[in-house]
Design a protein around this motif. Structure first.
Motif, PDB file in Angstrom:
ATOM      1  N   TYR A 181       0.746  -1.274  -0.063  1.00 27.95           N
ATOM      2  CA  TYR A 181      -0.555  -0.456   0.119  1.00 27.95           C
ATOM      3  C   TYR A 181       0.566   0.985   0.304  1.00 27.95           C
ATOM      4  CZ  TYR A 181       0.944  -0.212   5.279  1.00 27.95           C
ATOM      5  OH  TYR A 181       1.752   0.259   6.156  1.00 27.95           O
ATOM      6  N   VAL A 182       0.135   2.001  -0.472  1.00 25.94           N
ATOM      7  CA  VAL A 182       1.040   3.978  -0.532  1.00 25.94           C
ATOM      8  C   VAL A 182       0.001   4.411   0.384  1.00 25.94           C
ATOM      9  CG1 VAL A 182       1.678   5.473  -1.716  1.00 25.94           C
ATOM     10  CG2 VAL A 182       2.452   3.264  -2.501  1.00 25.94           C
ATOM     11  N   THR A 183       0.092   5.080   1.579  1.00 27.34           N
ATOM     12  CA  THR A 183      -0.978   6.483   2.454  1.00 27.34           C
ATOM     13  C   THR A 183      -0.298   7.384   2.337  1.00 27.34           C
ATOM     14  OG1 THR A 183      -0.329   4.923   4.264  1.00 27.34           O
ATOM     15  CG2 THR A 183      -2.431   4.172   2.854  1.00 27.34           C
ATOM     16  N   GLU A 184       1.001   7.533   2.054  1.00 30.28           N
ATOM     17  CA  GLU A 184       1.866   8.756   2.344  1.00 30.28           C
ATOM     18  C   GLU A 184       1.916   9.758   1.296  1.00 30.28           C
ATOM     19  OE1 GLU A 184       2.342   9.824   5.781  1.00 30.28           O
ATOM     20  OE2 GLU A 184       1.230   7.924   6.186  1.00 30.28           O
ATOM     21  N   ARG A 185       2.456   9.484   0.559  1.00 31.44           N
ATOM     22  CA  ARG A 185       2.674   9.997  -0.638  1.00 31.44           C
ATOM     23  C   ARG A 185       2.987   8.882  -1.198  1.00 31.44           C
ATOM     24  NH1 ARG A 185       7.788  12.740  -2.433  1.00 31.44           N
ATOM     25  NH2 ARG A 185       9.259  12.229  -1.043  1.00 31.44           N
ATOM     26  N   TRP A 186       2.960   9.403  -2.949  1.00 34.18           N
ATOM     27  CA  TRP A 186       3.657   8.788  -4.099  1.00 34.18           C
ATOM     28  C   TRP A 186       4.356   9.371  -4.741  1.00 34.18           C
ATOM     29  CZ3 TRP A 186       1.368   4.374  -6.610  1.00 34.18           C
ATOM     30  CH2 TRP A 186       2.286   3.427  -7.381  1.00 34.18           C
ATOM     31  N   LEU A 187       5.777   8.278  -4.402  1.00 33.17           N
ATOM     32  CA  LEU A 187       6.726   8.939  -4.842  1.00 33.17           C
ATOM     33  C   LEU A 187       7.030   8.952  -6.159  1.00 33.17           C
ATOM     34  CD1 LEU A 187       8.848   6.743  -2.366  1.00 33.17           C
ATOM     35  CD2 LEU A 187       8.768   9.371  -2.466  1.00 33.17           C
ATOM     36  N   GLY A 188       7.341   9.425  -6.709  1.00 30.36           N
ATOM     37  CA  GLY A 188       7.441   9.340  -8.502  1.00 30.36           C
ATOM     38  C   GLY A 188       8.788   8.262  -9.386  1.00 30.36           C
ATOM     39  N   GLY A 189       8.836   7.657  -9.739  1.00 30.79           N
ATOM     40  CA  GLY A 189       8.680   6.236 -10.460  1.00 30.79           C
ATOM     41  C   GLY A 189       8.777   5.066  -9.413  1.00 30.79           C
ATOM     42  N   MET A 190       7.792   5.216  -8.504  1.00 28.56           N
ATOM     43  CA  MET A 190       7.312   3.730  -7.930  1.00 28.56           C
ATOM     44  C   MET A 190       7.259   2.448  -8.666  1.00 28.56           C
ATOM     45  SD  MET A 190       5.137   3.819  -4.277  1.00 28.56           S
ATOM     46  CE  MET A 190       5.843   4.556  -3.084  1.00 28.56           C
ATOM     47  N   LEU A 191       6.402   2.991  -9.932  1.00 30.30           N
ATOM     48  CA  LEU A 191       6.551   1.257 -10.265  1.00 30.30           C
ATOM     49  C   LEU A 191       7.171   0.970 -11.847  1.00 30.30           C
ATOM     50  CD1 LEU A 191       2.142   1.331 -10.553  1.00 30.30           C
ATOM     51  CD2 LEU A 191       4.025  -0.135  -9.368  1.00 30.30           C
ATOM     52  N   THR A 192       7.513   3.098 -12.121  1.00 30.61           N
ATOM     53  CA  THR A 192       8.943   2.780 -13.695  1.00 30.61           C
ATOM     54  C   THR A 192       9.867   2.638 -13.678  1.00 30.61           C
ATOM     55  OG1 THR A 192       8.198   5.687 -13.158  1.00 30.61           O
ATOM     56  CG2 THR A 192       6.716   4.334 -14.517  1.00 30.61           C
ATOM     57  N   ASN A 193      10.070   3.130 -11.944  1.00 34.08           N
ATOM     58  CA  ASN A 193      11.577   2.923 -12.140  1.00 34.08           C
ATOM     59  C   ASN A 193      11.910   2.463 -10.648  1.00 34.08           C
ATOM     60  OD1 ASN A 193      14.407   3.691 -12.340  1.00 34.08           O
ATOM     61  ND2 ASN A 193      14.621   5.541 -11.047  1.00 34.08           N
ATOM     62  N   TRP A 194      11.403   0.870 -11.094  1.00 33.60           N
ATOM     63  CA  TRP A 194      11.472  -0.096  -9.502  1.00 33.60           C
ATOM     64  C   TRP A 194      13.099   0.213  -8.545  1.00 33.60           C
ATOM     65  CZ3 TRP A 194       8.787  -1.166  -4.979  1.00 33.60           C
ATOM     66  CH2 TRP A 194       9.757  -1.809  -4.609  1.00 33.60           C
ATOM     67  N   ASN A 195      14.055   0.152 -10.007  1.00 30.21           N
ATOM     68  CA  ASN A 195      15.412  -0.231  -9.659  1.00 30.21           C
ATOM     69  C   ASN A 195      16.061   0.407  -8.482  1.00 30.21           C
ATOM     70  OD1 ASN A 195      15.385  -2.556 -11.297  1.00 30.21           O
ATOM     71  ND2 ASN A 195      16.685  -0.810 -12.982  1.00 30.21           N
ATOM     72  N   THR A 196      15.651   1.858  -8.005  1.00 32.50           N
ATOM     73  CA  THR A 196      15.606   3.442  -7.378  1.00 32.50           C
ATOM     74  C   THR A 196      15.504   3.252  -6.082  1.00 32.50           C
ATOM     75  OG1 THR A 196      16.696   4.620  -9.527  1.00 32.50           O
ATOM     76  CG2 THR A 196      15.977   5.294  -7.455  1.00 32.50           C
ATOM     77  N   ILE A 197      13.381   3.060  -6.052  1.00 33.68           N
ATOM     78  CA  ILE A 197      12.950   2.496  -5.349  1.00 33.68           C
ATOM     79  C   ILE A 197      13.063   1.216  -4.189  1.00 33.68           C
ATOM     80  CG2 ILE A 197      10.551   2.344  -4.134  1.00 33.68           C
ATOM     81  CD1 ILE A 197      11.202   4.898  -6.083  1.00 33.68           C
ATOM     82  N   GLY A 198      13.664   0.461  -5.383  1.00 30.75           N
ATOM     83  CA  GLY A 198      14.110  -0.896  -4.391  1.00 30.75           C
ATOM     84  C   GLY A 198      15.384  -1.184  -4.209  1.00 30.75           C
ATOM     85  N   ALA A 199      16.449   0.005  -4.520  1.00 30.73           N
ATOM     86  CA  ALA A 199      16.769  -0.295  -3.989  1.00 30.73           C
ATOM     87  C   ALA A 199      17.441   0.436  -2.432  1.00 30.73           C
ATOM     88  CB  ALA A 199      18.011   0.656  -4.570  1.00 30.73           C
ATOM     89  N   ARG A 200      16.308   2.166  -2.054  1.00 32.54           N
ATOM     90  CA  ARG A 200      15.837   1.954  -1.033  1.00 32.54           C
ATOM     91  C   ARG A 200      15.482   1.123  -0.167  1.00 32.54           C
ATOM     92  NH1 ARG A 200      19.204   5.958   0.589  1.00 32.54           N
ATOM     93  NH2 ARG A 200      17.695   6.345   2.292  1.00 32.54           N
ATOM     94  N   VAL A 201      14.360   0.365  -0.645  1.00 31.47           N
ATOM     95  CA  VAL A 201      13.274  -0.872  -0.038  1.00 31.47           C
ATOM     96  C   VAL A 201      14.467  -1.469   0.720  1.00 31.47           C
ATOM     97  CG1 VAL A 201      11.878  -2.874  -0.246  1.00 31.47           C
ATOM     98  CG2 VAL A 201      11.090  -0.671  -1.038  1.00 31.47           C
ATOM     99  N   LYS A 202      15.128  -1.877  -0.662  1.00 32.53           N
ATOM    100  CA  LYS A 202      16.892  -3.196   0.398  1.00 32.53           C
ATOM    101  C   LYS A 202      17.575  -2.298   1.716  1.00 32.53           C
ATOM    102  CE  LYS A 202      19.952  -5.844  -2.056  1.00 32.53           C
ATOM    103  NZ  LYS A 202      20.950  -6.605  -0.739  1.00 32.53           N
ATOM    104  N   HIS A 203      18.024  -1.400   1.474  1.00 34.42           N
ATOM    105  CA  HIS A 203      18.060  -0.613   2.500  1.00 34.42           C
ATOM    106  C   HIS A 203      17.479  -0.600   3.428  1.00 34.42           C
ATOM    107  CE1 HIS A 203      20.978   2.045   4.087  1.00 34.42           C
ATOM    108  NE2 HIS A 203      20.222   3.486   4.398  1.00 34.42           N
ATOM    109  N   LEU A 204      16.534  -0.430   3.541  1.00 38.60           N
ATOM    110  CA  LEU A 204      15.283  -0.345   4.491  1.00 38.60           C
ATOM    111  C   LEU A 204      15.773  -2.109   4.865  1.00 38.60           C
ATOM    112  CD1 LEU A 204      13.154   0.433   6.684  1.00 38.60           C
ATOM    113  CD2 LEU A 204      11.895   0.466   4.645  1.00 38.60           C
ATOM    114  N   GLN A 205      15.047  -3.290   4.700  1.00 37.62           N
ATOM    115  CA  GLN A 205      15.425  -4.138   4.879  1.00 37.62           C
ATOM    116  C   GLN A 205      16.305  -4.611   5.573  1.00 37.62           C
ATOM    117  OE1 GLN A 205      13.628  -5.533   1.232  1.00 37.62           O
ATOM    118  NE2 GLN A 205      11.984  -6.196   1.753  1.00 37.62           N
TER     119      GLN A 205
END
Length: 240
Positions: free
Chosen positions: A93-117
């Motif tokens: 889910y997304v409830t705070e704000r939609w980050l640009g590239g969340m679907l179209t640039n998953w490599n960048t977003i995914g890297a941040r998610v991996k860092h969090l995990q």
């Protein structure tokens, strides 16, 4: 198994028929408007029922195939409902704000998610506590909290979702654009001030009232549960 039927009386009681002021309407919503009342457009709930049942059938099928449905609702009155529903059915889910590239640039977003995990795993294992001072560990925790606020809802989004459900397509127009760009089906509430054309499964409905949002998410939740149950029953039959 039996599937949940949409109850027009529930939609009426939840205020799903109340659109926006007539001067704020979008002409492409004309086929879904029943009438005007005190300067407000009234949505034709018979058409809402038809479209909602079609959307729920698609959600049911998507869930039965084991695909994820990304729930999006960043405006204030939708946030808690979307988050609670998503957590109950274990969907991203997304409830705070939609980050640009969340679907179209998953490599960048995914890297941040991996860092969090990675940070969460190191914190949970005690590695950070053993290696750093209390103050430094506190700063790591603050970073984890901050990242969770931004990415927490999509930590389990392991690949392109099977669908994106959006509460308000004007408020979260970027979610619509990105899903459309990469060919992911969209299911969304579409109020009288919005253009339903880009949406794969538009549901003509009030998108502001908390009762309406809650009811629609309840229907979505039930469709996901039914889809998963159907898949499980099918697996059980094959195993016999």
């Amino acid at each position: 198994m039996a599937t949940t039927e949409v109850d027009i009386k529930e939609l009426l009681a939840a205020g799903a028929h109340f659109g926006h002021k007539t001067e704020r309407w979008h002409p492409k919503m004309a086929p879904y408007i029943h009438s005007k009342r005190n300067g407000t457009h009234i949505i034709d709930l018979t058409k809402t029922v038809v479209n909602l049942e079609e959307a729920l059938s698609f959600i049911r099928k998507t869930a039965s195939e084991g695909k994820q449905i990304l729930l999006v609702g960043t405006k204030r009155q939708a946030q808690d409902i979307v988050k609670q529903t998503a957590e109950e059915i274990k969907m991203p889910y997304v409830t705070e704000r939609w980050l640009g590239g969340m679907l179209t640039n998953w490599n960048t977003i995914g890297a941040r998610v991996k860092h969090l995990q990675d940070l969460e795993n190191r914190m949970a294992s005690g590695e950070l506590a053993n290696k750093y001072s209390k103050l430094e560990v506190q700063r790591f925790q603050e970073e984890i909290d901050q990242l969770n606020n931004i990415y927490g809802g999509i930590k389990e989004l392991n690949k392109r979702p099977g669908a994106v459900f959006i509460v308000d397509i004007n408020h979260d127009s970027n979610a619509v654009k990105e899903a459309t760009k990469i060919g992911v089906a969209t299911v969304a509430l579409v109020d009288t001030n919005a253009n339903p054309t880009p949406i794969t499964y538009p549901i003509p409905s009030n998108d502001d009232a908390i009762k309406t949002i809650q009811l629609m998410l309840d229907y979505v939740k039930q469709a996901v549960i039914e889809g998963r149950a159907k898949a499980k029953a099918s697996e059980t039959t094959k195993a016999k």
